[in-house]
Scaffold this motif. Structure first.
Motif, PDB file in Angstrom:
ATOM      1  N   LEU A 147       0.846  -1.193   0.000  1.00  0.00           N
ATOM      2  CA  LEU A 147       0.000   0.000   0.000  1.00  0.00           C
ATOM      3  C   LEU A 147       0.882   1.245   0.000  1.00  0.00           C
ATOM      4  CD1 LEU A 147      -2.387  -1.175   2.821  1.00  0.00           C
ATOM      5  CD2 LEU A 147      -3.130  -0.804   0.471  1.00  0.00           C
ATOM      6  N   SER A 148       0.463   2.268  -0.710  1.00  0.00           N
ATOM      7  CA  SER A 148       1.166   3.551  -0.666  1.00  0.00           C
ATOM      8  C   SER A 148       0.124   4.654  -0.544  1.00  0.00           C
ATOM      9  CB  SER A 148       2.027   3.764  -1.917  1.00  0.00           C
ATOM     10  OG  SER A 148       1.230   3.836  -3.075  1.00  0.00           O
ATOM     11  N   TYR A 149       0.449   5.681   0.246  1.00  0.00           N
ATOM     12  CA  TYR A 149      -0.472   6.779   0.465  1.00  0.00           C
ATOM     13  C   TYR A 149       0.315   7.966   1.008  1.00  0.00           C
ATOM     14  CZ  TYR A 149      -0.328   4.000   4.755  1.00  0.00           C
ATOM     15  OH  TYR A 149       0.096   3.234   5.822  1.00  0.00           O
ATOM     16  N   ALA A 150      -0.314   9.133   0.982  1.00  0.00           N
ATOM     17  CA  ALA A 150       0.332  10.376   1.423  1.00  0.00           C
ATOM     18  C   ALA A 150      -0.455  10.973   2.578  1.00  0.00           C
ATOM     19  CB  ALA A 150       0.406  11.371   0.268  1.00  0.00           C
ATOM     20  N   THR A 151       0.278  11.585   3.515  1.00  0.00           N
ATOM     21  CA  THR A 151      -0.344  12.269   4.645  1.00  0.00           C
ATOM     22  C   THR A 151       0.309  13.632   4.834  1.00  0.00           C
ATOM     23  OG1 THR A 151       1.207  11.378   6.289  1.00  0.00           O
ATOM     24  CG2 THR A 151      -0.775  10.075   5.819  1.00  0.00           C
ATOM     25  N   PRO A 152      -0.432  14.610   5.304  1.00  0.00           N
ATOM     26  CA  PRO A 152       0.149  15.925   5.626  1.00  0.00           C
ATOM     27  C   PRO A 152       0.729  15.915   7.034  1.00  0.00           C
ATOM     28  CG  PRO A 152      -2.208  15.994   5.971  1.00  0.00           C
ATOM     29  CD  PRO A 152      -1.901  14.597   5.476  1.00  0.00           C
ATOM     30  N   GLY A 153       1.403  17.006   7.381  1.00  0.00           N
ATOM     31  CA  GLY A 153       1.833  17.212   8.758  1.00  0.00           C
ATOM     32  C   GLY A 153       3.054  16.453   9.202  1.00  0.00           C
ATOM     33  N   LEU A 154       3.740  15.779   8.294  1.00  0.00           N
ATOM     34  CA  LEU A 154       4.948  15.033   8.641  1.00  0.00           C
ATOM     35  C   LEU A 154       6.046  15.483   7.682  1.00  0.00           C
ATOM     36  CD1 LEU A 154       6.023  12.824  10.545  1.00  0.00           C
ATOM     37  CD2 LEU A 154       5.420  11.147   8.812  1.00  0.00           C
ATOM     38  N   SER A 155       7.107  16.084   8.214  1.00  0.00           N
ATOM     39  CA  SER A 155       8.128  16.671   7.350  1.00  0.00           C
ATOM     40  C   SER A 155       9.501  16.514   7.978  1.00  0.00           C
ATOM     41  CB  SER A 155       7.829  18.163   7.112  1.00  0.00           C
ATOM     42  OG  SER A 155       7.845  18.865   8.342  1.00  0.00           O
ATOM     43  N   ALA A 156      10.512  16.772   7.167  1.00  0.00           N
ATOM     44  CA  ALA A 156      11.904  16.707   7.618  1.00  0.00           C
ATOM     45  C   ALA A 156      12.637  17.936   7.111  1.00  0.00           C
ATOM     46  CB  ALA A 156      12.583  15.433   7.119  1.00  0.00           C
ATOM     47  N   ALA A 157      13.438  18.535   7.974  1.00  0.00           N
ATOM     48  CA  ALA A 157      14.249  19.698   7.614  1.00  0.00           C
ATOM     49  C   ALA A 157      15.722  19.322   7.741  1.00  0.00           C
ATOM     50  CB  ALA A 157      13.926  20.887   8.510  1.00  0.00           C
ATOM     51  N   ILE A 158      16.465  19.515   6.671  1.00  0.00           N
ATOM     52  CA  ILE A 158      17.895  19.195   6.661  1.00  0.00           C
ATOM     53  C   ILE A 158      18.678  20.471   6.936  1.00  0.00           C
ATOM     54  CG2 ILE A 158      19.810  18.317   5.280  1.00  0.00           C
ATOM     55  CD1 ILE A 158      17.846  16.663   3.709  1.00  0.00           C
ATOM     56  N   HIS A 159      19.514  20.439   7.940  1.00  0.00           N
ATOM     57  CA  HIS A 159      20.381  21.579   8.216  1.00  0.00           C
ATOM     58  C   HIS A 159      21.763  21.067   8.629  1.00  0.00           C
ATOM     59  CE1 HIS A 159      18.569  20.584  12.145  1.00  0.00           C
ATOM     60  NE2 HIS A 159      19.695  21.012  12.668  1.00  0.00           N
ATOM     61  N   TYR A 160      22.693  21.994   8.756  1.00  0.00           N
ATOM     62  CA  TYR A 160      24.080  21.633   9.037  1.00  0.00           C
ATOM     63  C   TYR A 160      24.554  22.342  10.298  1.00  0.00           C
ATOM     64  CZ  TYR A 160      24.405  19.695   4.307  1.00  0.00           C
ATOM     65  OH  TYR A 160      24.212  18.954   3.174  1.00  0.00           O
ATOM     66  N   ARG A 161      25.569  21.771  10.906  1.00  0.00           N
ATOM     67  CA  ARG A 161      26.257  22.391  12.037  1.00  0.00           C
ATOM     68  C   ARG A 161      27.743  22.478  11.691  1.00  0.00           C
ATOM     69  NH1 ARG A 161      25.339  18.984  16.715  1.00  0.00           N
ATOM     70  NH2 ARG A 161      23.353  20.075  16.941  1.00  0.00           N
ATOM     71  N   LEU A 162      28.265  23.695  11.665  1.00  0.00           N
ATOM     72  CA  LEU A 162      29.671  23.930  11.352  1.00  0.00           C
ATOM     73  C   LEU A 162      30.394  24.319  12.635  1.00  0.00           C
ATOM     74  CD1 LEU A 162      32.029  24.305   9.358  1.00  0.00           C
ATOM     75  CD2 LEU A 162      31.230  26.663   9.014  1.00  0.00           C
ATOM     76  N   ARG A 163      31.335  23.503  13.030  1.00  0.00           N
ATOM     77  CA  ARG A 163      32.141  23.794  14.217  1.00  0.00           C
ATOM     78  C   ARG A 163      33.543  24.171  13.762  1.00  0.00           C
ATOM     79  NH1 ARG A 163      35.839  21.428  17.188  1.00  0.00           N
ATOM     80  NH2 ARG A 163      35.683  19.469  16.016  1.00  0.00           N
ATOM     81  N   LEU A 164      33.953  25.389  14.084  1.00  0.00           N
ATOM     82  CA  LEU A 164      35.267  25.886  13.697  1.00  0.00           C
ATOM     83  C   LEU A 164      36.295  25.487  14.750  1.00  0.00           C
ATOM     84  CD1 LEU A 164      34.289  29.470  12.507  1.00  0.00           C
ATOM     85  CD2 LEU A 164      34.605  27.417  11.113  1.00  0.00           C
ATOM     86  N   ASP A 165      37.447  25.065  14.289  1.00  0.00           N
ATOM     87  CA  ASP A 165      38.528  24.689  15.197  1.00  0.00           C
ATOM     88  C   ASP A 165      39.245  25.947  15.656  1.00  0.00           C
ATOM     89  OD1 ASP A 165      37.897  22.049  14.815  1.00  0.00           O
ATOM     90  OD2 ASP A 165      39.349  21.769  13.193  1.00  0.00           O
ATOM     91  N   GLY A 166      39.091  26.286  16.923  1.00  0.00           N
ATOM     92  CA  GLY A 166      39.792  27.454  17.460  1.00  0.00           C
ATOM     93  C   GLY A 166      39.050  28.730  17.162  1.00  0.00           C
ATOM     94  N   ALA A 167      39.781  29.749  16.740  1.00  0.00           N
ATOM     95  CA  ALA A 167      39.222  31.079  16.528  1.00  0.00           C
ATOM     96  C   ALA A 167      38.374  31.120  15.268  1.00  0.00           C
ATOM     97  CB  ALA A 167      40.357  32.105  16.429  1.00  0.00           C
ATOM     98  N   THR A 168      37.661  32.237  15.107  1.00  0.00           N
ATOM     99  CA  THR A 168      36.803  32.382  13.932  1.00  0.00           C
ATOM    100  C   THR A 168      37.598  32.480  12.640  1.00  0.00           C
ATOM    101  OG1 THR A 168      36.787  34.780  14.268  1.00  0.00           O
ATOM    102  CG2 THR A 168      35.005  33.520  15.280  1.00  0.00           C
ATOM    103  N   GLU A 169      38.899  32.759  12.737  1.00  0.00           N
ATOM    104  CA  GLU A 169      39.740  32.820  11.550  1.00  0.00           C
ATOM    105  C   GLU A 169      40.333  31.461  11.190  1.00  0.00           C
ATOM    106  OE1 GLU A 169      40.051  34.863  14.129  1.00  0.00           O
ATOM    107  OE2 GLU A 169      39.221  36.702  13.296  1.00  0.00           O
ATOM    108  N   ALA A 170      39.830  30.390  11.840  1.00  0.00           N
ATOM    109  CA  ALA A 170      40.373  29.057  11.592  1.00  0.00           C
ATOM    110  C   ALA A 170      40.175  28.671  10.131  1.00  0.00           C
ATOM    111  CB  ALA A 170      39.692  28.036  12.503  1.00  0.00           C
ATOM    112  N   GLU A 171      41.122  27.902   9.616  1.00  0.00           N
ATOM    113  CA  GLU A 171      41.058  27.450   8.238  1.00  0.00           C
ATOM    114  C   GLU A 171      40.621  25.994   8.141  1.00  0.00           C
ATOM    115  OE1 GLU A 171      44.798  28.247   6.481  1.00  0.00           O
ATOM    116  OE2 GLU A 171      44.538  30.429   6.515  1.00  0.00           O
ATOM    117  N   ALA A 172      40.096  25.437   9.220  1.00  0.00           N
ATOM    118  CA  ALA A 172      39.592  24.062   9.232  1.00  0.00           C
ATOM    119  C   ALA A 172      38.365  24.012  10.131  1.00  0.00           C
ATOM    120  CB  ALA A 172      40.651  23.089   9.725  1.00  0.00           C
TER     121      ALA A 172
END
Length: 389
Positions: A147-172
C-alpha cells in the motif's frame, strides 16, 4: 377422551411411516434421523469457501517506509502479508492513517490482482476499519500487499552544524549534517524506516525509528562529521544608490567559503559554532550558497566587530539630463591585532555608470564589489562616485 385417542393414533401413524426430514432454522443446515431407526442423529453443515472478514492490522505489516520531503505531503510505503482463503474474502484495514489523502491511496496489483476496489468507511463508524475491500481467490494462501499513500503534517528539515577549530579565523572545521523530523499530525507515527528528501530530490536515509508522538520532533545525525576547509572573510553590504543624511556605520557580517564536502545543499540552514573561548560558542545562523566549484559553498552568518566601516555621503548633486551623481567615502578600521579580509558589496539598482574609482572596484550585475586586506590595527579610506540615470 376422543381427542386423546386421536392424538395417539396420529403419532403412531407418523412413527410407522419411516424417517422424516425436518428443516432447521438455518437453511444451510439439515437434520435427519438415520434410516435404521437408531437413536443417534447427525448434523450436516456445508460451509461456504472463504472467510467473511479478514482484519489486517499492524501485526501483518512486514515493512513500513516513509519518505519525508522538505515541503509537501509525506509518502508512506506499507507492505503486508495477508493470509487468504479460497473463495470470497472481505479484507478490512483498520490502522491506515485517518488523515491520508484518499486520492493518493494505491496498492500493488502484481501480487494481489483480485483486489480492485477499496471502500472508505464513514468516520461516524468509529469502531470500524477505515478501508474495506472484497476479493475472490481461487486458490488460498499468503499474498503480499503493498500500500502507498500520502499524509500531511509530517516533514523533515535538513540543516548543518559547522564547528570551527579554534578562533573564527580558523582554516579548518567540522561539518555535520542533521535532519529534524516534525510530526504535526494528530496521530503518532508507528515504527518505520525514514528517508528525508532535500530540495534537489536527493534522498538521505535516516534509518529505523520506534515511533514519533504527535506534536514532537526527532533529531537525527544523517552521517558522520566531515572535515572541511574553511576560508574566513568579512562582508559588508550597502545600497549605493540611496542617499543618507548622516554618516552611517555599516553592518559587517562573518562570511566563509566551505570546501571539501560532497553535494552542498543550496539554501540549507547552517549553524556556526567555535571553540575559541574554551567552550562551544554560537556565532550565528545562515544558509549555504552553492558556488560553481564542486563541493564548495559560501556562508554568511553572524555579525563581527573585528572591522568597523563608517559610510559617509561625500557628494550628491543633480546633473540635469545627465542624471544624478552620488559619491561615497568609506572609512575602514581593523579593531584587532590580526589581519582581516573585508569584502565590500555596494548594491546599485537601475541604470548607472561609474565616474570615479573604476580601477579599484569591480562592476558586477548587482553593483560594485571590492576586497580589501587590512593589517592588524590598520585604518584606510576608500570611495567611489557613480552617476544614476
Amino acid at each position: 377422551m376422543r381427542h386423546w385417542l386421536t392424538g395417539v393414533g396420529l403419532a403412531g401413524a407418523l412413527m410407522s411411516a419411516g424417517p422424516v426430514l425436518a428443516q432447521s432454522d438455518d437453511p444451510d443446515r439439515t437434520r435427519s434421523a438415520p434410516a435404521d431407526g437408531s437413536a443417534e442423529e447427525f448434523e450436516s453443515a456445508p460451509l461456504q469457501a472463504g472467510s467473511d472478514r479478514l482484519l489486517s492490522t499492524a501485526e501483518d505489516r512486514t515493512g513500513l517506509t516513509i519518505q519525508l520531503p522538505a515541503d509537501g505531503a509525506a509518502m508512506w510505503m506499507d507492505q503486508r502479508d495477508l493470509a487468504l482463503l479460497s473463495g470470497r474474502n472481505q479484507v478490512a484495514f483498520q490502522d491506515l492513517p485517518a488523515d491520508l489523502h484518499p486520492d493518493s491511496l494505491d496498492w500493488s496489483t502484481d501480487t494481489l490482482p483480485e483486489l480492485t476496489r477499496l471502500r472508505r468507511v464513514q468516520p461516524a463508524q468509529a469502531d470500524a476499519p477505515h478501508w474495506r475491500g472484497e476479493v475472490f481467490i481461487e486458490e488460498g494462501g499468503s499474498r503480499r500487499l503493498r500500500l502507498s499513500y500520502a499524509t500531511p503534517g509530517l516533514s523533515a528539515a535538513i540543516h548543518y552544524r559547522l564547528r570551527l577549530d579554534g578562533a573564527t579565523e580558523a582554516e579548518a572545521g567540522e561539518l555535520t549534517r542533521i535532519v529534524t523530523v516534525h510530526n504535526d499530525r494528530r496521530e503518532p507515527v508507528p515504527a518505520a524506516d525514514l528517508t528525508a528528501v532535500n530540495a534537489r530530490g536527493e534522498a538521505v536515509a535516516l534509518g529505523p525509528i520506534d515511533g514519533l508522538e504527535p506534536g514532537s520532533a526527532l533529531q537525527h545525525l544523517a552521517d558522520e562529521p566531515m572535515a572541511v576547509e574553511v576560508t574566513p572573510t568579512l562582508i559588508a553590504r550597502a545600497q549605493g544608490d540611496q542617499p543618507i543624511a548622516a554618516p552611517d556605520v555599516a553592518t559587517v557580517a562573518r562570511h566563509w567559503t566551505i570546501a571539501g564536502f560532497d553535494a552542498p545543499v543550496d539554501g540549507a540552514s547552517v549553524r556556526v559554532f567555535t571553540n575559541e573561548q574554551g567552550g562551544q560558542t554560537p556565532l550565528g545562523r545562515g544558509r549555504f550558497q552553492a558556488t560553481a566549484a564542486d563541493g564548495e559553498a559560501t556562508l554568511t552568518a553572524g555579525v563581527s566587530s573585528a572591522v568597523r566601516i563608517e559610510r559617509l555621503q561625500a557628494d550628491y548633486r543633480n546633473r540635469g539630463a545627465e542624471g544624478t551623481e552620488i559619491a561615497w567615502r568609506l572609512g575602514l578600521s581593523n579593531t584587532t591585532d590580526r589581519p582581516q579580509t573585508v569584502h565590500l558589496d555596494e548594491r546599485i539598482d537601475g541604470a548607472w555608470a561609474i565616474v570615479e574609482g573604476e580601477d579599484d572596484w569591480q562592476r558586477v550585475p548587482t553593483g560594485l564589489q571590492r576586497t580589501i586586506e587590512l593589517d592588524g590595527g590598520e585604518q584606510r579610506e576608500v570611495g567611489y562616485r557613480v552617476r544614476l540615470r
